[in-house]
Design a protein around this motif. Structure first.
Motif, mmCIF file in Angstrom:
data_model
loop_
_atom_site.group_PDB
_atom_site.id
_atom_site.type_symbol
_atom_site.label_atom_id
_atom_site.label_comp_id
_atom_site.label_asym_id
_atom_site.label_seq_id
_atom_site.Cartn_x
_atom_site.Cartn_y
_atom_site.Cartn_z
ATOM 1 N N ALA A 48 10.694 -6.179 -1.762
ATOM 2 C CA ALA A 48 10.683 -4.827 -1.204
ATOM 3 C C ALA A 48 11.179 -3.893 -2.298
ATOM 4 C CB ALA A 48 11.593 -4.753 0.014
ATOM 5 N N LYS A 49 10.624 -2.683 -2.339
ATOM 6 C CA LYS A 49 11.019 -1.721 -3.371
ATOM 7 C C LYS A 49 11.878 -0.656 -2.685
ATOM 8 C CE LYS A 49 8.777 1.172 -6.885
ATOM 9 N NZ LYS A 49 7.442 1.531 -7.405
ATOM 10 N N ILE A 50 13.195 -0.819 -2.823
ATOM 11 C CA ILE A 50 14.053 0.123 -2.100
ATOM 12 C C ILE A 50 14.999 0.859 -3.058
ATOM 13 C CG2 ILE A 50 15.487 0.491 -0.053
ATOM 14 C CD1 ILE A 50 14.528 -2.150 1.051
ATOM 15 N N ASP A 51 16.086 0.227 -3.452
ATOM 16 C CA ASP A 51 17.057 0.974 -4.257
ATOM 17 C C ASP A 51 17.993 -0.009 -4.959
ATOM 18 O OD1 ASP A 51 18.983 2.569 -5.336
ATOM 19 O OD2 ASP A 51 19.644 3.469 -3.424
ATOM 20 N N MET A 52 17.813 -0.171 -6.266
ATOM 21 C CA MET A 52 18.621 -1.157 -6.998
ATOM 22 C C MET A 52 20.073 -0.719 -7.160
ATOM 23 S SD MET A 52 16.976 -3.874 -7.392
ATOM 24 C CE MET A 52 18.003 -4.828 -8.504
ATOM 25 N N SER A 53 20.383 0.528 -6.808
ATOM 26 C CA SER A 53 21.789 0.921 -6.934
ATOM 27 C C SER A 53 22.412 1.185 -5.562
ATOM 28 C CB SER A 53 21.925 2.134 -7.845
ATOM 29 O OG SER A 53 21.073 3.146 -7.390
ATOM 30 N N SER A 54 21.753 0.722 -4.508
ATOM 31 C CA SER A 54 22.311 0.911 -3.161
ATOM 32 C C SER A 54 23.655 0.196 -3.032
ATOM 33 C CB SER A 54 21.344 0.343 -2.118
ATOM 34 O OG SER A 54 21.988 0.321 -0.857
ATOM 35 N N ARG B 1 0.833 -1.221 0.000
ATOM 36 C CA ARG B 1 0.000 0.000 0.000
ATOM 37 C C ARG B 1 0.857 1.256 0.000
ATOM 38 N NH1 ARG B 1 -4.174 -2.457 3.487
ATOM 39 N NH2 ARG B 1 -5.735 -3.083 1.942
ATOM 40 N N LYS B 2 1.981 1.188 0.712
ATOM 41 C CA LYS B 2 2.868 2.357 0.796
ATOM 42 C C LYS B 2 3.763 2.479 -0.431
ATOM 43 C CE LYS B 2 4.803 3.010 5.012
ATOM 44 N NZ LYS B 2 5.445 2.636 6.299
ATOM 45 N N GLY B 3 3.588 1.600 -1.398
ATOM 46 C CA GLY B 3 4.444 1.635 -2.595
ATOM 47 C C GLY B 3 5.840 1.119 -2.311
ATOM 48 N N LEU B 4 5.977 0.298 -1.269
ATOM 49 C CA LEU B 4 7.310 -0.173 -0.878
ATOM 50 C C LEU B 4 7.515 -1.662 -1.143
ATOM 51 C CD1 LEU B 4 7.754 1.807 2.475
ATOM 52 C CD2 LEU B 4 8.850 2.247 0.260
ATOM 53 N N ALA B 5 6.591 -2.269 -1.881
ATOM 54 C CA ALA B 5 6.780 -3.677 -2.244
ATOM 55 C C ALA B 5 6.014 -3.950 -3.533
ATOM 56 C CB ALA B 5 6.284 -4.590 -1.131
ATOM 57 N N TYR B 6 6.521 -4.880 -4.314
ATOM 58 C CA TYR B 6 5.859 -5.212 -5.585
ATOM 59 C C TYR B 6 6.032 -6.690 -5.909
ATOM 60 C CZ TYR B 6 10.612 -4.922 -7.526
ATOM 61 O OH TYR B 6 11.945 -5.107 -7.778
ATOM 62 N N VAL B 7 5.092 -7.180 -6.717
ATOM 63 C CA VAL B 7 5.157 -8.581 -7.135
ATOM 64 C C VAL B 7 5.988 -8.654 -8.419
ATOM 65 C CG1 VAL B 7 3.826 -10.544 -7.978
ATOM 66 C CG2 VAL B 7 2.974 -9.160 -6.049
ATOM 67 N N ASP B 8 7.004 -9.491 -8.379
ATOM 68 C CA ASP B 8 7.893 -9.632 -9.534
ATOM 69 C C ASP B 8 7.605 -10.961 -10.226
ATOM 70 O OD1 ASP B 8 9.833 -9.186 -11.388
ATOM 71 O OD2 ASP B 8 11.499 -9.006 -9.949
ATOM 72 N N GLU B 9 7.745 -10.951 -11.550
ATOM 73 C CA GLU B 9 7.510 -12.183 -12.313
ATOM 74 C C GLU B 9 8.793 -12.750 -12.876
ATOM 75 O OE1 GLU B 9 4.295 -11.785 -15.158
ATOM 76 O OE2 GLU B 9 3.242 -10.436 -13.786
#
Ligand code: ATP
Ligand code: MG
Length: 556
Positions: free
Chosen positions: A179-185, A120-128
């Motif tokens: 979790a949707k955080i930062d792919m370049s962390s 809901r907070k835009g911090l997670a997504y379903v990946d295929e």
């Protein structure tokens, strides 16, 4: 605040975690500490776990806090109720009482709703993407990762997909929640870690209720927070996970905020310390089950004859450090010797018998001699032992052609029989292979033990048992299971097993040992400490496990 009565030591050695707890209590950051021991029930506990158990329970005991035993059972494929039961038994045997007994799997519903909150907070997504694609696009320490093409779905779309994951619409591996955080962390753990996966497997606690399971890195901080754990202590490998741990607690809006602290895991020389490898030893029948006395498992150490006190003292004395090192396994031996020194009855046992006929001792006479039960602990009293014309001694206490400085029996030499008389060897008999099978000796009635005889001195004292009354006994002698440390890390550790790790000999013990019960512990004069084996001992067959030899090659 709950108060507890404890049997904790008044003080354990200080360490950095203890200092942190002290500060947190003083500053009022917490009013009562809560720690936990969180095993995954996928194997039996080992001595490394004992270190963690002692650390967590002692800490809470010392500061009037609480400790939970929590099964971290989020991976249905490898877990089993047998392991749950063994873990409870081992923690209790070590002397600890948990305040709460929890299963992470009982939090699945709450974890699910926290994941929904992240979506809901835009911090997670379903990946295929497949597991392989996800791994390939994670980047490296020097290169950033690549964003998934499914990363920017709407919250509604993700919610619907996550619900369908739960409903069982996807096969294993077809969808994951990330979790949707930062792919370049720079911290790879922040590059959209997977937090839920589809696993169609039966769970030991929740049965078939779930087909999606949370990943460790997501589940663990939630488990800690749900229980109100204040100090979550784990091993150093998890240091890089700490920022994500904090992220989960914060973004899932957990009311209680646990903190993670890392310490160095215990490594022991000549010892494999991974449940996966220990399970391999069991599955491939390289050992006699998880409780084989050569195993570094708590149940193996118990069967071998280690006491809870010795393991606790060991765990406390090796300390709590911030950098990994390997402890010499001899140190564990040191602490069991120390523990048994004044407790174990000292008795005589013959491992490799050689018959001795005392030719000048009357044929049908039996006399009772007095032996001290523990020469270093007079409170343990004395016992009577029979002595008669035929006795057994150790084969290597006789030599036909002795080297210099051999003070035991050889033709013409006189020795003291412990608790009995001086005997002198006059003759011996060999079998057809030239092996000495019987000695003929004479005894001197003047030299009886305790009689104050001072007429002459002899240099050697050997042990013996009376042949007529002796009880047959099996002795199981152990060496390290693993030969070479270098190889421990390799996949080939199974090829590196010590072929002499178990040696079984048939000997004799004193008549009064008939009363010995499983787990009774004895010091056999000149041999070492032994434990009555609980698995193979029967009413008419005594089996002794060597706990540790008498030689102390390690001193602290
Ligand atoms: P293994 O590596 O043997 O499979 P594990 O870490 O996977 O062990 P868990 O059941 O997750 O096993 O461990 C429970 C707890 O015990 C964890 O908190 C872990 O940090 C701790 N622990 C495991 N091994 C050691 C060790 N060698 N020394 C100290 N603590 C340990
Ligand atoms: Mg683990």
């Amino acid at each position: 605040m709950e108060t507890k009565t404890t049997t904790a030591p008044t003080s354990t050695p200080s360490n950095f975690i203890k200092n942190i707890v002290n500060e947190d209590l003083k500053s009022g950051k917490v009013s009562q500490i809560i720690t936990r021991f969180p095993p995954e029930p996928n194997g039996y506990l080992h001595i490394g776990h004992a270190k963690s158990i002692c650390l967590n329970f002692d800490l809470a005991d010392e500061f009037n806090g609480l400790t939970n035993l929590r099964f971290d059972d989020t991976n249905p494929a490898k877990e089993d109720i047998e392991y749950v039961e063994s873990i409870k038994e081992d923690v209790a045997w070590l002397g600890y009482t948990w305040d709460g007994l929890f299963f992470a799997s009982n939090y699945f519903e709450e974890m699910y709703s926290r994941a929904v909150l992240l979506i809901r907070k835009g911090l997670a997504y379903v990946d295929e993407q497949t597991a392989e694609q996800i791994r390939e696009t994670r980047g490296t320490l020097t290169e950033p990762g690549k964003e998934s093409p499914y990363r920017n779905r709407s919250a509604e779309e993700n919610l619907a997909l996550f619900e369908r994951m739960r409903a069982g619409e996807f096969k294993d591996g077809e969808r994951v929640l990330r979790a949707k955080i930062d792919m370049s962390s720079p911290n790879i753990n922040f590059r959209d870690p997977v937090i839920y996966r589809v696993v169609h497997a039966h769970h030991h606690n929740t049965g078939d209720q779930w087909c999606i399971y949370p990943m460790y890195a997501f589940a663990h901080p939630l488990e800690d927070a749900i229980e109100g754990v204040t100090h979550s202590i784990c091993t150093l490998e998890f240091e890089d996970q700490r920022p994500f741990y904090d992220w989960v607690v914060r973004e899932c809006e957990m009311p209680s905020v646990p903190r993670q602290y890392e310490f160095a895991r215990l490594n022991l020389t000549n010892t494999v310390m991974s449940k996966r490898k220990l399970k391999q030893l069991v599955d491939e029948k390289a050992v006699d089950g998880w409780d084989d006395p050569r195993m570094p498992t708590i149940s193996g150490l118990r069967r071998r004859g280690f006491t809870p006190e010795s393991i606790r003292t060991f765990a406390r004395e090796i300390g709590v450090a911030k950098s990994n090192s390997t402890v010499d396994a001899k140190m564990l031996d040191h602490f069991i010797r120390e523990d048994l020194k004044l407790k174990a009855l000292r008795t005589m046992g013959i491992l490799n018998p050689l018959k001795v006929v005392i030719t000048n001792y009357p044929e049908d006479q039996v006399e009772m001699l007095v032996a001290e039960n523990n020469t270093e602990n007079p409170e343990m009293g004395t016992r009577e032992i029979p002595f008669s014309r035929e006795i057994y001694i150790e084969q290597d206490d006789f030599m036909e052609n002795p080297p210099n400085k051999y003070f035991r029996l050889f033709p013409g030499n006189e020795v003291r029989l412990k608790n009995a008389y001086f005997i002198k060897c006059n003759d011996f008999i060999k079998d057809e292979n030239g092996k000495v099978i019987e000695l003929h000796c004479t005894y001197d009635p003047e030299t009886k033990s305790g009689s104050g005889f001072t007429g002459r001195k002899v240099k050697g004292t050997i042990h013996w048992v009376d042949a007529k009354s002796a009880v047959p006994a099996e002795f199981r002698l152990y060496e390290p299971l693993i030969l070479d440390d270098e190889e421990n890390e390799g996949a080939s550790f199974l090829e590196n097993l010590n072929p002499n790790s178990l040696q079984i000999v048939q000997g004799f013990v004193e008549e009064n040992m008939k009363q010995a019960k499983p787990h009774d512990k004895f010091q056999f004069f000149r041999h070492g400490y032994f434990n009555v084996d609980p698995k193979y001992t029967t009413a008419d067959h005594l089996v002794f496990n060597l706990v540790v030899s008498l030689k102390s090659s390690f001193e602290v």
